[in-house]
Design a protein around this motif. Structure first.
Motif, PDB file in Angstrom:
ATOM      1  N   ALA A  83       9.161   4.189   3.823  1.00  0.00           N
ATOM      2  CA  ALA A  83       9.161   3.872   5.256  1.00  0.00           C
ATOM      3  C   ALA A  83      10.392   4.467   5.920  1.00  0.00           C
ATOM      4  CB  ALA A  83       9.145   2.361   5.438  1.00  0.00           C
ATOM      5  N   ALA A  84      10.204   5.023   7.113  1.00  0.00           N
ATOM      6  CA  ALA A  84      11.295   5.514   7.958  1.00  0.00           C
ATOM      7  C   ALA A  84      10.960   5.008   9.361  1.00  0.00           C
ATOM      8  CB  ALA A  84      11.339   7.041   7.919  1.00  0.00           C
ATOM      9  N   PRO A  85      11.906   5.036  10.288  1.00  0.00           N
ATOM     10  CA  PRO A  85      11.577   4.502  11.619  1.00  0.00           C
ATOM     11  C   PRO A  85      10.381   5.236  12.241  1.00  0.00           C
ATOM     12  CG  PRO A  85      13.945   4.866  11.402  1.00  0.00           C
ATOM     13  CD  PRO A  85      13.306   5.458  10.179  1.00  0.00           C
ATOM     14  N   GLY A  86       9.309   4.500  12.481  1.00  0.00           N
ATOM     15  CA  GLY A  86       8.120   5.062  13.126  1.00  0.00           C
ATOM     16  C   GLY A  86       7.367   6.087  12.311  1.00  0.00           C
ATOM     17  N   ALA A  87       7.678   6.172  11.024  1.00  0.00           N
ATOM     18  CA  ALA A  87       7.067   7.237  10.211  1.00  0.00           C
ATOM     19  C   ALA A  87       7.086   6.839   8.737  1.00  0.00           C
ATOM     20  CB  ALA A  87       7.860   8.538  10.397  1.00  0.00           C
ATOM     21  N   VAL A  88       6.467   7.664   7.912  1.00  0.00           N
ATOM     22  CA  VAL A  88       6.685   7.599   6.464  1.00  0.00           C
ATOM     23  C   VAL A  88       7.179   8.979   6.048  1.00  0.00           C
ATOM     24  CG1 VAL A  88       4.982   5.771   6.072  1.00  0.00           C
ATOM     25  CG2 VAL A  88       4.273   8.159   5.871  1.00  0.00           C
ATOM     26  N   ARG A  89       7.980   9.026   4.985  1.00  0.00           N
ATOM     27  CA  ARG A  89       8.708  10.250   4.675  1.00  0.00           C
ATOM     28  C   ARG A  89       8.890  10.365   3.156  1.00  0.00           C
ATOM     29  NH1 ARG A  89      12.562  12.819   8.008  1.00  0.00           N
ATOM     30  NH2 ARG A  89      12.309  11.213   9.572  1.00  0.00           N
ATOM     31  N   VAL A 131       0.844  -1.204   0.000  1.00  0.00           N
ATOM     32  CA  VAL A 131       0.000   0.000   0.000  1.00  0.00           C
ATOM     33  C   VAL A 131       0.878   1.251   0.000  1.00  0.00           C
ATOM     34  CG1 VAL A 131      -1.767   1.301   1.260  1.00  0.00           C
ATOM     35  CG2 VAL A 131      -1.870  -1.209   1.205  1.00  0.00           C
ATOM     36  N   LEU A 132       1.939   1.217   0.801  1.00  0.00           N
ATOM     37  CA  LEU A 132       2.812   2.384   0.943  1.00  0.00           C
ATOM     38  C   LEU A 132       3.326   2.880  -0.411  1.00  0.00           C
ATOM     39  CD1 LEU A 132       4.382   4.389   2.666  1.00  0.00           C
ATOM     40  CD2 LEU A 132       6.134   2.621   3.025  1.00  0.00           C
ATOM     41  N   ARG A 133       3.618   1.953  -1.328  1.00  0.00           N
ATOM     42  CA  ARG A 133       4.195   2.403  -2.607  1.00  0.00           C
ATOM     43  C   ARG A 133       3.209   3.241  -3.425  1.00  0.00           C
ATOM     44  NH1 ARG A 133       3.336  -1.251  -7.032  1.00  0.00           N
ATOM     45  NH2 ARG A 133       2.101  -3.027  -6.383  1.00  0.00           N
ATOM     46  N   HIS A 134       1.926   3.172  -3.069  1.00  0.00           N
ATOM     47  CA  HIS A 134       0.933   3.990  -3.781  1.00  0.00           C
ATOM     48  C   HIS A 134       0.617   5.298  -3.057  1.00  0.00           C
ATOM     49  CE1 HIS A 134       0.162   0.756  -6.581  1.00  0.00           C
ATOM     50  NE2 HIS A 134      -0.085  -0.074  -5.585  1.00  0.00           N
ATOM     51  N   LEU A 135       1.156   5.484  -1.846  1.00  0.00           N
ATOM     52  CA  LEU A 135       0.846   6.703  -1.091  1.00  0.00           C
ATOM     53  C   LEU A 135       1.719   7.861  -1.578  1.00  0.00           C
ATOM     54  CD1 LEU A 135       0.398   5.402   2.589  1.00  0.00           C
ATOM     55  CD2 LEU A 135      -1.329   5.736   0.791  1.00  0.00           C
ATOM     56  N   ARG A 136       1.172   9.060  -1.485  1.00  0.00           N
ATOM     57  CA  ARG A 136       1.896  10.256  -1.919  1.00  0.00           C
ATOM     58  C   ARG A 136       1.890  11.299  -0.809  1.00  0.00           C
ATOM     59  NH1 ARG A 136       3.451   7.052  -4.707  1.00  0.00           N
ATOM     60  NH2 ARG A 136       3.434   6.877  -6.983  1.00  0.00           N
ATOM     61  N   CYS A 137       2.978  12.051  -0.751  1.00  0.00           N
ATOM     62  CA  CYS A 137       3.115  13.097   0.256  1.00  0.00           C
ATOM     63  C   CYS A 137       2.000  14.141   0.069  1.00  0.00           C
ATOM     64  CB  CYS A 137       4.486  13.753   0.119  1.00  0.00           C
ATOM     65  SG  CYS A 137       4.697  15.169   1.209  1.00  0.00           S
ATOM     66  N   PRO A 138       1.264  14.444   1.129  1.00  0.00           N
ATOM     67  CA  PRO A 138       0.184  15.419   0.981  1.00  0.00           C
ATOM     68  C   PRO A 138       0.701  16.851   0.779  1.00  0.00           C
ATOM     69  CG  PRO A 138       0.395  14.742   3.280  1.00  0.00           C
ATOM     70  CD  PRO A 138       1.332  13.875   2.487  1.00  0.00           C
ATOM     71  N   VAL A 139       1.973  17.088   1.070  1.00  0.00           N
ATOM     72  CA  VAL A 139       2.532  18.437   0.927  1.00  0.00           C
ATOM     73  C   VAL A 139       3.057  18.639  -0.492  1.00  0.00           C
ATOM     74  CG1 VAL A 139       4.244  20.085   1.781  1.00  0.00           C
ATOM     75  CG2 VAL A 139       3.141  18.475   3.371  1.00  0.00           C
ATOM     76  N   CYS A 140       3.879  17.682  -0.988  1.00  0.00           N
ATOM     77  CA  CYS A 140       4.542  17.915  -2.279  1.00  0.00           C
ATOM     78  C   CYS A 140       4.191  16.882  -3.346  1.00  0.00           C
ATOM     79  CB  CYS A 140       6.058  17.970  -2.079  1.00  0.00           C
ATOM     80  SG  CYS A 140       6.781  16.376  -1.658  1.00  0.00           S
ATOM     81  N   GLY A 141       3.451  15.848  -2.987  1.00  0.00           N
ATOM     82  CA  GLY A 141       3.006  14.873  -3.988  1.00  0.00           C
ATOM     83  C   GLY A 141       4.011  13.781  -4.326  1.00  0.00           C
ATOM     84  N   ALA A 142       5.194  13.820  -3.692  1.00  0.00           N
ATOM     85  CA  ALA A 142       6.219  12.811  -4.001  1.00  0.00           C
ATOM     86  C   ALA A 142       5.863  11.480  -3.327  1.00  0.00           C
ATOM     87  CB  ALA A 142       7.581  13.293  -3.504  1.00  0.00           C
ATOM     88  N   PRO A 143       6.452  10.386  -3.828  1.00  0.00           N
ATOM     89  CA  PRO A 143       6.212   9.097  -3.164  1.00  0.00           C
ATOM     90  C   PRO A 143       6.715   9.115  -1.724  1.00  0.00           C
ATOM     91  CG  PRO A 143       7.167   8.772  -5.338  1.00  0.00           C
ATOM     92  CD  PRO A 143       7.233  10.244  -5.063  1.00  0.00           C
ATOM     93  N   LEU A 144       6.107   8.286  -0.902  1.00  0.00           N
ATOM     94  CA  LEU A 144       6.513   8.180   0.505  1.00  0.00           C
ATOM     95  C   LEU A 144       7.234   6.856   0.705  1.00  0.00           C
ATOM     96  CD1 LEU A 144       3.165   9.404   2.094  1.00  0.00           C
ATOM     97  CD2 LEU A 144       5.359  10.615   2.212  1.00  0.00           C
TER      98      LEU A 144
END
Ligand SMILES: C[S@@+](CC[C@H](N)C(=O)[O-])C[C@H]1O[C@@H](n2cnc3c(N)ncnc32)[C@H](O)[C@@H]1O
Ligand SMILES: [Zn+2]
Length: 281
Positions: free
Chosen positions: A20-26, A5-18
């Motif tokens: 995984a980062a420790p405890g977050a997505v980035r 699912v993560l590979r289809h998510l996009r940053c709500p601020v700039c639209g770039a792909p997100l």
């Protein structure tokens, strides 16, 4: 967060792909969004004007749906999903609530992953636990959805806000929108005695107008069944819907106490399948 699912998510601020980062997505620009302890991620760009359903409404919805009262709807959605899921792509539910209906669809599509979007973090918390192939994200249906163009084989919308432009953008060209709206008879027996809000009699026309130009109706099924409810189910039905804040708890309790068990109530919904039109705006 499920990588599928993560590979289809996009940053709500700039639209770039997100990623995984420790405890977050980035995203590569450094916009970071914490994963909540309960397993969902909040991808709202800032403060949203609304909040979605509150904790009590979500709990009532979980109780009511968990008792199986809407099972015929789950079965209808599963059938529609099997017929329209194409070859691959996500199943995205907008205004997914507890993820109950998305779970029914994912069970019918064993190779697919689901994304539950809801403005309510209380809903996202429940949805995150609804199914192992489902990820939950807090997002506002009236904003740009935080997902890639054309990533969805199916968009589900069950009694939830309908943003036709965004539904069209996120759906694959051969995808389908599964839309469920209440019919005027839905829970009608409870409206008078409990003082619940009426279903807008013009709803069907308003829905088709909102989708016009972007979607074409492929099929429409009227589904009705009879619920046989205990008084506590009636309270949950009143508490999970748009009338939740219109009646004080003691007033509702007194009205429900006056009903004879089992309380027979009509459930009546319209299940529609829409195809995106080519050359949509
Ligand atoms: C009537 S409930 C339906 C929930 C679920 N689809 C079901 O049938 O069980 C409507 C849902 O839409 C959510 N919602 C309301 N406004 C929203 C918005 N602007 N963006 C996303 N979700 C929203 C609410 O939090 C709630 O979970
Ligand atoms: Zn970003």
């Amino acid at each position: 967060m499920l990588p599928e699912v993560l590979r289809h998510l996009r940053c709500p601020v700039c639209g770039a792909p997100l990623a995984a980062a420790p405890g977050a997505v980035r995203c590569p620009a450094g916009h970071a969004f914490d994963l909540a302890r309960q397993g969902y991620v909040n991808l709202l760009r800032g403060r949203s004007p609304g909040t979605g359903d509150d904790a009590a409404m979500v709990a009532a919805r979980e109780t009511f749906l968990g008792a199986g009262h809407f099972a015929p709807l789950g079965a209808a959605l599963a059938r529609a999903a099997e017929g329209h899921a194409g070859r691959d792509g996500l199943v995205v539910e907008v205004g997914a609530g507890t993820g109950h209906h998305l779970r029914s669809v994912l069970e019918a599509l064993p190779d697919r992953f689901g994304l539950a979007l809801d403005l309510s973090r209380h809903a996202a918390r429940r949805a995150a636990r609804a199914h192992p192939r489902l990820a939950a994200v807090v997002a506002d249906a009236w904003e740009r959805l935080p997902v890639a163009d054309a990533c969805a084989a199916l968009v589900l919308d069950v009694f939830a806000p309908r943003n036709a432009a965004e539904f069209r953008r996120v759906l694959a060209p051969d995808g389908a929108l599964l839309l469920v709206t209440p019919a005027p008879a839905h829970l009608a027996e409870l409206r008078g005695p409990l003082g619940l809000l009426e279903v807008d009699p013009d709803k069907a026309r308003r829905v088709s107008e909102a989708l016009e130009g972007r979607f074409a109706l492929a099929s429409s099924e009227s589904l009705a069944w009879t619920l046989s409810l205990a008084r506590e189910d009636v309270v949950a039905a009143a508490r999970m819907g748009p009338s939740a804040h219109h009646t004080a708890a003691d007033v509702l309790a007194a009205r429900v106490a006056a009903l004879e068990e089992p309380v027979r109530v009509t459930a009546a919904v319209q299940v529609q399948v829409y195809r995106p039109t080519p050359n949509a705006a």
